[in-house]
Design a protein around this motif. Structure first.
Motif, PDB file in Angstrom:
ATOM      1  N   ILE A  99     -35.142   0.349 -39.114  1.00 20.51           N
ATOM      2  CA  ILE A  99     -33.939   0.963 -39.662  1.00 20.51           C
ATOM      3  C   ILE A  99     -32.796  -0.031 -39.499  1.00 20.51           C
ATOM      4  CG2 ILE A  99     -32.353   2.923 -39.552  1.00 20.51           C
ATOM      5  CD1 ILE A  99     -35.286   3.573 -40.427  1.00 20.51           C
ATOM      6  N   ASN A 100     -32.203  -0.425 -40.611  1.00 23.82           N
ATOM      7  CA  ASN A 100     -31.138  -1.415 -40.595  1.00 23.82           C
ATOM      8  C   ASN A 100     -29.744  -0.804 -40.565  1.00 23.82           C
ATOM      9  OD1 ASN A 100     -32.907  -3.691 -40.700  1.00 23.82           O
ATOM     10  ND2 ASN A 100     -33.272  -3.207 -42.837  1.00 23.82           N
ATOM     11  N   ASP A 101     -29.608   0.420 -41.094  1.00 26.73           N
ATOM     12  CA  ASP A 101     -28.287   1.049 -41.120  1.00 26.73           C
ATOM     13  C   ASP A 101     -28.433   2.528 -41.428  1.00 26.73           C
ATOM     14  OD1 ASP A 101     -25.394   0.987 -41.077  1.00 26.73           O
ATOM     15  OD2 ASP A 101     -25.431   1.153 -43.258  1.00 26.73           O
ATOM     16  N   ILE A 102     -27.640   3.327 -40.737  1.00 28.20           N
ATOM     17  CA  ILE A 102     -27.484   4.745 -41.063  1.00 28.20           C
ATOM     18  C   ILE A 102     -25.986   4.992 -41.131  1.00 28.20           C
ATOM     19  CG2 ILE A 102     -27.877   7.143 -40.365  1.00 28.20           C
ATOM     20  CD1 ILE A 102     -30.362   6.218 -38.856  1.00 28.20           C
ATOM     21  N   THR A 103     -25.517   5.413 -42.302  1.00 21.58           N
ATOM     22  CA  THR A 103     -24.083   5.578 -42.525  1.00 21.58           C
ATOM     23  C   THR A 103     -23.791   6.968 -43.073  1.00 21.58           C
ATOM     24  OG1 THR A 103     -23.773   3.221 -42.935  1.00 21.58           O
ATOM     25  CG2 THR A 103     -22.081   4.698 -43.793  1.00 21.58           C
ATOM     26  N   GLN A 104     -22.780   7.578 -42.498  1.00 23.06           N
ATOM     27  CA  GLN A 104     -22.366   8.902 -42.956  1.00 23.06           C
ATOM     28  C   GLN A 104     -21.657   8.788 -44.302  1.00 23.06           C
ATOM     29  OE1 GLN A 104     -19.447  10.953 -40.488  1.00 23.06           O
ATOM     30  NE2 GLN A 104     -20.415  12.902 -40.966  1.00 23.06           N
ATOM     31  N   ILE A 105     -22.055   9.644 -45.239  1.00 26.60           N
ATOM     32  CA  ILE A 105     -21.417   9.724 -46.552  1.00 26.60           C
ATOM     33  C   ILE A 105     -20.409  10.864 -46.563  1.00 26.60           C
ATOM     34  CG2 ILE A 105     -21.793  10.115 -49.023  1.00 26.60           C
ATOM     35  CD1 ILE A 105     -24.708   9.155 -48.554  1.00 26.60           C
ATOM     36  N   SER A 106     -20.817  11.990 -45.975  1.00 23.86           N
ATOM     37  CA  SER A 106     -19.963  13.175 -45.862  1.00 23.86           C
ATOM     38  C   SER A 106     -20.407  13.930 -44.615  1.00 23.86           C
ATOM     39  CB  SER A 106     -20.094  14.061 -47.109  1.00 23.86           C
ATOM     40  OG  SER A 106     -21.378  14.660 -47.147  1.00 23.86           O
ATOM     41  N   ASP A 107     -19.820  15.086 -44.365  1.00 21.14           N
ATOM     42  CA  ASP A 107     -20.197  15.853 -43.171  1.00 21.14           C
ATOM     43  C   ASP A 107     -21.683  16.192 -43.145  1.00 21.14           C
ATOM     44  OD1 ASP A 107     -17.639  15.792 -42.179  1.00 21.14           O
ATOM     45  OD2 ASP A 107     -17.101  17.794 -42.905  1.00 21.14           O
ATOM     46  N   ALA A 108     -22.280  16.353 -44.304  1.00 22.44           N
ATOM     47  CA  ALA A 108     -23.671  16.803 -44.358  1.00 22.44           C
ATOM     48  C   ALA A 108     -24.581  15.815 -45.068  1.00 22.44           C
ATOM     49  CB  ALA A 108     -23.741  18.167 -45.019  1.00 22.44           C
ATOM     50  N   ALA A 109     -24.195  14.537 -45.134  1.00 25.04           N
ATOM     51  CA  ALA A 109     -25.036  13.567 -45.838  1.00 25.04           C
ATOM     52  C   ALA A 109     -24.892  12.165 -45.234  1.00 25.04           C
ATOM     53  CB  ALA A 109     -24.681  13.536 -47.322  1.00 25.04           C
ATOM     54  N   TYR A 110     -26.014  11.454 -45.217  1.00 24.78           N
ATOM     55  CA  TYR A 110     -26.072  10.079 -44.714  1.00 24.78           C
ATOM     56  C   TYR A 110     -26.977   9.276 -45.630  1.00 24.78           C
ATOM     57  CZ  TYR A 110     -24.216  11.550 -40.181  1.00 24.78           C
ATOM     58  OH  TYR A 110     -23.421  12.032 -39.178  1.00 24.78           O
ATOM     59  N   TYR A 111     -26.744   7.953 -45.678  1.00 24.43           N
ATOM     60  CA  TYR A 111     -27.749   7.099 -46.291  1.00 24.43           C
ATOM     61  C   TYR A 111     -28.370   6.253 -45.194  1.00 24.43           C
ATOM     62  CZ  TYR A 111     -24.437   3.113 -46.574  1.00 24.43           C
ATOM     63  OH  TYR A 111     -23.555   2.101 -46.290  1.00 24.43           O
ATOM     64  N   VAL A 112     -29.629   5.923 -45.400  1.00 24.23           N
ATOM     65  CA  VAL A 112     -30.410   5.136 -44.443  1.00 24.23           C
ATOM     66  C   VAL A 112     -30.976   3.940 -45.192  1.00 24.23           C
ATOM     67  CG1 VAL A 112     -32.405   5.118 -42.895  1.00 24.23           C
ATOM     68  CG2 VAL A 112     -31.047   7.212 -43.150  1.00 24.23           C
ATOM     69  N   LEU A 113     -30.728   2.745 -44.674  1.00 23.38           N
ATOM     70  CA  LEU A 113     -31.295   1.518 -45.220  1.00 23.38           C
ATOM     71  C   LEU A 113     -32.342   1.008 -44.238  1.00 23.38           C
ATOM     72  CD1 LEU A 113     -28.007  -0.331 -46.290  1.00 23.38           C
ATOM     73  CD2 LEU A 113     -29.500   1.076 -47.720  1.00 23.38           C
ATOM     74  N   GLY A 114     -33.492   0.642 -44.762  1.00 18.64           N
ATOM     75  CA  GLY A 114     -34.514   0.162 -43.849  1.00 18.64           C
ATOM     76  C   GLY A 114     -35.634  -0.575 -44.539  1.00 18.64           C
ATOM     77  N   GLU A 115     -36.602  -0.942 -43.716  1.00 18.66           N
ATOM     78  CA  GLU A 115     -37.799  -1.639 -44.161  1.00 18.66           C
ATOM     79  C   GLU A 115     -39.000  -0.836 -43.697  1.00 18.66           C
ATOM     80  OE1 GLU A 115     -37.701  -5.600 -42.447  1.00 18.66           O
ATOM     81  OE2 GLU A 115     -35.513  -5.607 -42.616  1.00 18.66           O
ATOM     82  N   TYR A 116     -40.043  -0.831 -44.506  1.00 16.17           N
ATOM     83  CA  TYR A 116     -41.288  -0.223 -44.062  1.00 16.17           C
ATOM     84  C   TYR A 116     -42.370  -1.291 -44.013  1.00 16.17           C
ATOM     85  CZ  TYR A 116     -42.841  -0.148 -48.955  1.00 16.17           C
ATOM     86  OH  TYR A 116     -43.193  -0.510 -50.229  1.00 16.17           O
ATOM     87  N   HIS A 117     -43.291  -1.090 -43.094  1.00 19.90           N
ATOM     88  CA  HIS A 117     -44.410  -2.009 -42.917  1.00 19.90           C
ATOM     89  C   HIS A 117     -45.658  -1.155 -42.710  1.00 19.90           C
ATOM     90  CE1 HIS A 117     -41.424  -5.168 -42.469  1.00 19.90           C
ATOM     91  NE2 HIS A 117     -40.804  -4.361 -41.631  1.00 19.90           N
ATOM     92  N   ILE A 118     -46.645  -1.366 -43.554  1.00 20.50           N
ATOM     93  CA  ILE A 118     -47.909  -0.642 -43.438  1.00 20.50           C
ATOM     94  C   ILE A 118     -48.992  -1.656 -43.111  1.00 20.50           C
ATOM     95  CG2 ILE A 118     -49.604   0.816 -44.582  1.00 20.50           C
ATOM     96  CD1 ILE A 118     -47.357   1.748 -46.470  1.00 20.50           C
ATOM     97  N   LYS A 119     -49.597  -1.495 -41.950  1.00 15.95           N
ATOM     98  CA  LYS A 119     -50.695  -2.359 -41.517  1.00 15.95           C
ATOM     99  C   LYS A 119     -52.001  -1.665 -41.885  1.00 15.95           C
ATOM    100  CE  LYS A 119     -48.380  -5.149 -38.298  1.00 15.95           C
ATOM    101  NZ  LYS A 119     -47.913  -6.244 -39.096  1.00 15.95           N
ATOM    102  N   ARG A 120     -52.852  -2.401 -42.596  1.00  8.95           N
ATOM    103  CA  ARG A 120     -54.137  -1.825 -43.000  1.00  8.95           C
ATOM    104  C   ARG A 120     -55.128  -2.940 -43.294  1.00  8.95           C
ATOM    105  NH1 ARG A 120     -52.056   0.559 -48.831  1.00  8.95           N
ATOM    106  NH2 ARG A 120     -51.473  -1.471 -49.654  1.00  8.95           N
ATOM    107  N   ASP A 121     -56.409  -2.613 -43.159  1.00 10.90           N
ATOM    108  CA  ASP A 121     -57.473  -3.597 -43.362  1.00 10.90           C
ATOM    109  C   ASP A 121     -57.513  -4.110 -44.796  1.00 10.90           C
ATOM    110  OD1 ASP A 121     -58.223  -3.409 -40.725  1.00 10.90           O
ATOM    111  OD2 ASP A 121     -59.783  -1.913 -41.100  1.00 10.90           O
ATOM    112  N   MET A 122     -57.159  -3.280 -45.747  1.00 11.56           N
ATOM    113  CA  MET A 122     -57.237  -3.669 -47.162  1.00 11.56           C
ATOM    114  C   MET A 122     -56.067  -4.542 -47.596  1.00 11.56           C
ATOM    115  SD  MET A 122     -56.234   0.003 -48.888  1.00 11.56           S
ATOM    116  CE  MET A 122     -57.023  -0.463 -50.376  1.00 11.56           C
ATOM    117  N   GLY A 123     -55.180  -4.861 -46.655  1.00  7.64           N
ATOM    118  CA  GLY A 123     -54.006  -5.667 -46.964  1.00  7.64           C
ATOM    119  C   GLY A 123     -52.740  -4.896 -46.629  1.00  7.64           C
ATOM    120  N   ASN A 124     -51.863  -5.557 -45.941  1.00  4.25           N
ATOM    121  CA  ASN A 124     -50.619  -4.906 -45.517  1.00  4.25           C
ATOM    122  C   ASN A 124     -49.692  -4.679 -46.707  1.00  4.25           C
ATOM    123  OD1 ASN A 124     -51.594  -5.042 -42.905  1.00  4.25           O
ATOM    124  ND2 ASN A 124     -50.477  -6.908 -42.429  1.00  4.25           N
TER     125      ASN A 124
END
Length: 143
Positions: free
Chosen positions: A94-119
Motif C-alpha cells: 500500500i503506497n497511499d491511503i488518502t481521505q476524499i470525504s468523511d466517508a470515502a478514501y482512495y488507496v494506491l498500491g501494488e499487488y504481487h501474486i506468487k504462483r508456479d505458473m508465473g508471477n
C-alpha cells in the motif's frame, strides 16, 4: 481572551478527533484488504469479493475495459483465475491511503501474486466508501 483560548481548545480538540477518525478509518480499510489478501490466497474468490460493494453500480476498470456490477466482477475473476494455481499467493504494497470525504478514501498500491505458473504483478487504485457502517470498494482500477 478567555473566548480565544476556548476557541483554540475547541479547534485543537476537533483536529485531534478528526485525526483519530482518519487513523481508525485507515485501520478498518487495511483490515478489509487483509481479509481480501487471505481469501485470495486461499482461492476463495467469493470471500475476496466481500470487500467490494455488492451493487450493480460497482465499477472495475482494467486493460480489458470497464466491468459494471458485483456479480460481473466476480465472474471476471472466476474466468481469469479458475484454480488455486491461478490465484496463487497475494500480497499488497500500500503506497497511499488518502481521505476524499468523511466517508470515502482512495488507496494506491501494488499487488504481487506468487504462483508456479508465473508471477503476476500490477498496480491499483481503489475507492473505498463507508456503506451501512462497512468499508467497501466501489471502484477498482487495476493493471
Amino acid at each position: 481572551m478567555k473566548k480565544i483560548v476556548l476557541l483554540l481548545c475547541i479547534i485543537c480538540a476537533s483536529n485531534s478527533f478528526s485525526q483519530t477518525t482518519v487513523e481508525d478509518d485507515i485501520k478498518e480499510i487495511n483490515k478489509v484488504l487483509k481479509k481480501q489478501r487471505i481469501a485470495w490466497s486461499n482461492n476463495n474468490l467469493e470471500e475476496y469479493m466481500e470487500g467490494y460493494w455488492k451493487s450493480d453500480s460497482l465499477k472495475f476498470y482494467s486493460t480489458h475495459g470497464v466491468i459494471y456490477g458485483w456479480y460481473d466482477t466476480l465472474e471476471r475473476y472466476q474466468k481469469a483465475y479458475p484454480t488455486e494455481a491461478h490465484t496463487g499467493k497475494l500480497s499488497f504494497k500500500i503506497n497511499d491511503i488518502t481521505q476524499i470525504s468523511d466517508a470515502a478514501y482512495y488507496v494506491l498500491g501494488e499487488y504481487h501474486i506468487k504462483r508456479d505458473m508465473g508471477n503476476a504483478d500490477g498496480i491499483f487504485m481503489l475507492i473505498f466508501k463507508k456503506i451501512n457502517g462497512e468499508w467497501k470498494i466501489i471502484v477498482d482500477t487495476s493493471t
